[in-house]
Write a protein that holds these residues in place. Structure first.
Motif, PDB file in Angstrom:
ATOM      1  N   ASN A  63       0.622  -1.320   0.113  1.00 26.18           N
ATOM      2  CA  ASN A  63       0.022   0.101   0.091  1.00 26.18           C
ATOM      3  C   ASN A  63       0.865   1.223  -0.206  1.00 26.18           C
ATOM      4  OD1 ASN A  63      -2.596  -1.484   0.094  1.00 26.18           O
ATOM      5  ND2 ASN A  63      -2.188  -1.420   2.280  1.00 26.18           N
ATOM      6  N   PHE A  64       1.924   1.288   0.710  1.00 25.64           N
ATOM      7  CA  PHE A  64       2.880   2.481   0.865  1.00 25.64           C
ATOM      8  C   PHE A  64       3.635   2.534  -0.484  1.00 25.64           C
ATOM      9  CE2 PHE A  64       2.444   1.042   5.136  1.00 25.64           C
ATOM     10  CZ  PHE A  64       2.177   2.257   5.884  1.00 25.64           C
ATOM     11  N   HIS A  65       3.924   1.411  -1.258  1.00 25.84           N
ATOM     12  CA  HIS A  65       4.487   1.710  -2.467  1.00 25.84           C
ATOM     13  C   HIS A  65       3.566   2.170  -3.405  1.00 25.84           C
ATOM     14  CE1 HIS A  65       5.823  -0.013  -6.415  1.00 25.84           C
ATOM     15  NE2 HIS A  65       7.069   0.097  -5.892  1.00 25.84           N
ATOM     16  N   THR A  66       2.282   1.772  -3.366  1.00 28.00           N
ATOM     17  CA  THR A  66       1.265   2.297  -4.329  1.00 28.00           C
ATOM     18  C   THR A  66       1.222   3.849  -4.330  1.00 28.00           C
ATOM     19  OG1 THR A  66       0.235   0.130  -4.409  1.00 28.00           O
ATOM     20  CG2 THR A  66      -1.039   2.040  -5.255  1.00 28.00           C
ATOM     21  N   VAL A  67       0.997   3.982  -2.921  1.00 30.14           N
ATOM     22  CA  VAL A  67       1.004   5.539  -2.637  1.00 30.14           C
ATOM     23  C   VAL A  67       1.955   6.318  -3.256  1.00 30.14           C
ATOM     24  CG1 VAL A  67       0.397   7.270  -0.789  1.00 30.14           C
ATOM     25  CG2 VAL A  67      -0.795   5.214  -0.739  1.00 30.14           C
ATOM     26  N   LEU A  68       3.028   6.001  -2.618  1.00 28.55           N
ATOM     27  CA  LEU A  68       4.338   6.713  -3.052  1.00 28.55           C
ATOM     28  C   LEU A  68       4.823   6.724  -4.368  1.00 28.55           C
ATOM     29  CD1 LEU A  68       6.609   5.588   0.058  1.00 28.55           C
ATOM     30  CD2 LEU A  68       5.246   7.818  -0.162  1.00 28.55           C
ATOM     31  N   HIS A  69       4.073   5.994  -5.298  1.00 27.97           N
ATOM     32  CA  HIS A  69       4.263   5.740  -6.644  1.00 27.97           C
ATOM     33  C   HIS A  69       3.283   6.534  -7.494  1.00 27.97           C
ATOM     34  CE1 HIS A  69       7.804   3.345  -5.433  1.00 27.97           C
ATOM     35  NE2 HIS A  69       8.315   3.471  -6.596  1.00 27.97           N
ATOM     36  N   ASP A  70       2.369   6.875  -6.882  1.00 28.34           N
ATOM     37  CA  ASP A  70       1.176   7.717  -7.453  1.00 28.34           C
ATOM     38  C   ASP A  70       1.564   8.934  -7.632  1.00 28.34           C
ATOM     39  OD1 ASP A  70      -1.236   8.244  -8.431  1.00 28.34           O
ATOM     40  OD2 ASP A  70      -2.362   7.686  -6.674  1.00 28.34           O
ATOM     41  N   PRO A  71       1.386   9.595  -9.166  1.00 23.32           N
ATOM     42  CA  PRO A  71       1.685  10.923  -9.190  1.00 23.32           C
ATOM     43  C   PRO A  71       0.624  11.937  -8.684  1.00 23.32           C
ATOM     44  CG  PRO A  71       1.978   9.915 -11.066  1.00 23.32           C
ATOM     45  CD  PRO A  71       1.403   8.655 -10.170  1.00 23.32           C
ATOM     46  N   THR A  72      -0.569  11.327  -8.488  1.00 26.16           N
ATOM     47  CA  THR A  72      -1.546  12.165  -7.915  1.00 26.16           C
ATOM     48  C   THR A  72      -1.517  12.569  -6.532  1.00 26.16           C
ATOM     49  OG1 THR A  72      -3.344  11.186  -9.327  1.00 26.16           O
ATOM     50  CG2 THR A  72      -4.181  12.205  -7.278  1.00 26.16           C
ATOM     51  N   PHE A  73      -0.700  11.664  -5.677  1.00 23.59           N
ATOM     52  CA  PHE A  73      -0.504  11.935  -4.373  1.00 23.59           C
ATOM     53  C   PHE A  73       0.541  12.983  -4.219  1.00 23.59           C
ATOM     54  CE2 PHE A  73       2.830  10.987  -1.070  1.00 23.59           C
ATOM     55  CZ  PHE A  73       2.179  11.354   0.301  1.00 23.59           C
ATOM     56  N   TRP A  74       1.387  13.126  -5.111  1.00 27.16           N
ATOM     57  CA  TRP A  74       2.712  13.998  -5.108  1.00 27.16           C
ATOM     58  C   TRP A  74       1.949  15.376  -5.512  1.00 27.16           C
ATOM     59  CZ3 TRP A  74       6.698  12.976  -2.138  1.00 27.16           C
ATOM     60  CH2 TRP A  74       7.069  11.522  -1.857  1.00 27.16           C
ATOM     61  N   LYS A  75       0.968  15.376  -6.361  1.00 28.66           N
ATOM     62  CA  LYS A  75       0.426  16.432  -6.702  1.00 28.66           C
ATOM     63  C   LYS A  75      -0.322  16.973  -5.409  1.00 28.66           C
ATOM     64  CE  LYS A  75      -1.638  19.652  -9.511  1.00 28.66           C
ATOM     65  NZ  LYS A  75      -0.921  20.792  -9.806  1.00 28.66           N
ATOM     66  N   ALA A  76      -1.057  16.052  -5.118  1.00 24.25           N
ATOM     67  CA  ALA A  76      -1.912  16.372  -3.522  1.00 24.25           C
ATOM     68  C   ALA A  76      -1.179  17.103  -2.662  1.00 24.25           C
ATOM     69  CB  ALA A  76      -2.648  15.273  -3.011  1.00 24.25           C
ATOM     70  N   LEU A  77       0.274  16.442  -2.328  1.00 21.07           N
ATOM     71  CA  LEU A  77       1.106  16.885  -1.312  1.00 21.07           C
ATOM     72  C   LEU A  77       1.476  18.210  -1.751  1.00 21.07           C
ATOM     73  CD1 LEU A  77       2.858  16.456   1.178  1.00 21.07           C
ATOM     74  CD2 LEU A  77       4.589  15.312  -0.028  1.00 21.07           C
ATOM     75  N   TYR A  78       1.999  18.473  -2.888  1.00 19.67           N
ATOM     76  CA  TYR A  78       2.383  19.890  -3.321  1.00 19.67           C
ATOM     77  C   TYR A  78       1.309  20.877  -3.355  1.00 19.67           C
ATOM     78  CZ  TYR A  78       3.228  23.613  -6.852  1.00 19.67           C
ATOM     79  OH  TYR A  78       3.367  24.694  -7.421  1.00 19.67           O
ATOM     80  N   ASN A  79       0.213  20.600  -3.485  1.00 16.14           N
ATOM     81  CA  ASN A  79      -1.033  21.409  -3.416  1.00 16.14           C
ATOM     82  C   ASN A  79      -1.378  21.970  -1.735  1.00 16.14           C
ATOM     83  OD1 ASN A  79      -1.743  21.538  -6.153  1.00 16.14           O
ATOM     84  ND2 ASN A  79      -3.157  19.844  -5.838  1.00 16.14           N
ATOM     85  N   THR A  80      -1.221  20.875  -0.993  1.00 20.47           N
ATOM     86  CA  THR A  80      -1.144  21.248   0.423  1.00 20.47           C
ATOM     87  C   THR A  80      -0.301  22.096   0.973  1.00 20.47           C
ATOM     88  OG1 THR A  80      -2.169  18.818   0.574  1.00 20.47           O
ATOM     89  CG2 THR A  80      -1.447  19.712   2.773  1.00 20.47           C
ATOM     90  N   ILE A  81       1.087  21.639   0.596  1.00 23.12           N
ATOM     91  CA  ILE A  81       2.025  22.531   1.056  1.00 23.12           C
ATOM     92  C   ILE A  81       1.942  24.181   0.289  1.00 23.12           C
ATOM     93  CG2 ILE A  81       4.699  22.976   0.965  1.00 23.12           C
ATOM     94  CD1 ILE A  81       4.906  20.035   0.973  1.00 23.12           C
ATOM     95  N   VAL A  82       1.450  24.378  -0.725  1.00 22.90           N
ATOM     96  CA  VAL A  82       1.292  25.531  -1.290  1.00 22.90           C
ATOM     97  C   VAL A  82       0.229  26.178  -0.739  1.00 22.90           C
ATOM     98  CG1 VAL A  82       0.935  26.917  -3.359  1.00 22.90           C
ATOM     99  CG2 VAL A  82       2.497  24.848  -3.437  1.00 22.90           C
TER     100      VAL A  82
END
Length: 317
Positions: A63-82
């Motif tokens: 599950n962690f591998h799936t999340v960390l390799h999902d571009p949508t997660f990194w996009k969501a993290l970027y949006n959250t930080i910004v």
């Protein structure tokens, strides 16, 4: 005889301890049911594959591998930080300034201004979403776009454009939480002895110097507290973008946050394993970010410590 009195005393002391624990036990019982158990169960689910109805299957770190390799997660993290930086960082700066102004003796109608500043915090999110939905509508006649046209700029599709959605949500977060931070800073300011400001005025310190060399160092504990809460709240941003974007909240990625990504996986896609893994990852991010921000904010006023014999503002004169 002495032994019996001692035993009786110990018996009464034990009864008092048991009574005290019984009085406070409802809080711990409720916390264990609705707080501790879901957290532990979520960590357990992070290593399982489960759709909420069938049997659980242990998948380890998949599950962690799936999340960390999902571009949508990194996009969501970027949006959250910004959006977190744009929405919460100005709260601290303007909150201190507003609190400093509201604490001035010459200001009239203090209670009215304090109530007005705190009012957005207690306003219903539905009402806030309706107001900001109209204000940041994509129509040319909306107030935000009308203001842009008045200054000769192009209109913005606030709910669908990359930065339009981020700016609108950040303004909503700032508007809603600025009063909360201001009241906390105001409480801290009222605990600062007025003699310090009077002595500073006698020595020739202006308002900016008073704010820098007296207010900021003595407000340090309150600043650390609000920075911690702001960091946690920014990384858990969910209500404002969800209500503002409405039906488009989980289908577009312009303003999707990590918590929205988590919610979509768990309750829309019925993938509770990846949703729980996202929650664990978010927990680690919150711990690291809070520690860093708390460390940085704890350095405020180190050079201006110790206002006992020689006042620190004299260094600026």
């Amino acid at each position: 005889m002495f032994y019996k009195r001692k035993m009786k005393y110990r018996s009464e002391e034990t009864k008092d301890k048991i009574s005290a624990y019984l009085y406070i036990s409802p809080f711990f019982i409720i916390f264990a049911i609705i707080g501790l158990y879901p957290a532990i169960f979520s960590i357990y689910l992070a290593f399982q594959k489960w759709n909420g109805l069938g049997d659980m299957n242990f998948v380890g770190l998949q599950n962690f591998h799936t999340v960390l390799h999902d571009p949508t997660f990194w996009k969501a993290l970027y949006n959250t930080i910004v959006m977190g930086l744009m929405g919460t960082a100005p709260q601290i700066i303007f909150g201190i300034i507003l609190a400093f102004i509201l604490n001035q003796a010459f200001l009239k109608f203090k209670n009215m201004f304090r109530a007005m500043i705190f009012l957005p915090y207690i306003t219903s999110m539905v009402a806030v979403a309706l107001v900001f939905g109209v204000f940041f509508s994509s129509n040319d006649t909306a107030l935000a776009n009308y203001t842009l046209q008045f200054f000769g700029m192009d209109t913005v599709a606030w709910k669908t454009s990359e930065w339009g959605a981020k700016i609108a949500i950040s303004i909503m977060v700032f508007w809603r939480w600025i009063g909360y931070n201001t009241i906390i800073y105001l409480a801290g300011l009222q605990g600062i002895p007025k003699e310090l400001y009077e002595a500073a005025k006698i020595d020739g310190a202006n308002i900016i110097q008073q704010l820098r060399y007296i207010t900021m160092p003595l407000l340090k504990p309150f600043i650390v507290l609000t920075v911690f809460f702001s960091t946690v709240g920014a990384l858990q941003l969910f209500t404002e973008p969800t209500v503002f974007l409405g039906a488009q909240a989980f289908s577009r990625t312009e303003a999707m946050t990590v918590v929205m990504y988590l919610y979509r996986d768990a309750f829309s896609l019925q993938s509770f394993g990846t949703g729980s893994a996202t929650a664990v990852i978010l927990l680690l991010i919150i711990v690291v970010a809070s520690a860093i921000n708390t460390y940085l904010s704890s350095g405020i006023g180190k050079r201006e410590r110790g206002i006992n014999h020689e006042y620190t503002w004299k260094k600026a004169l």
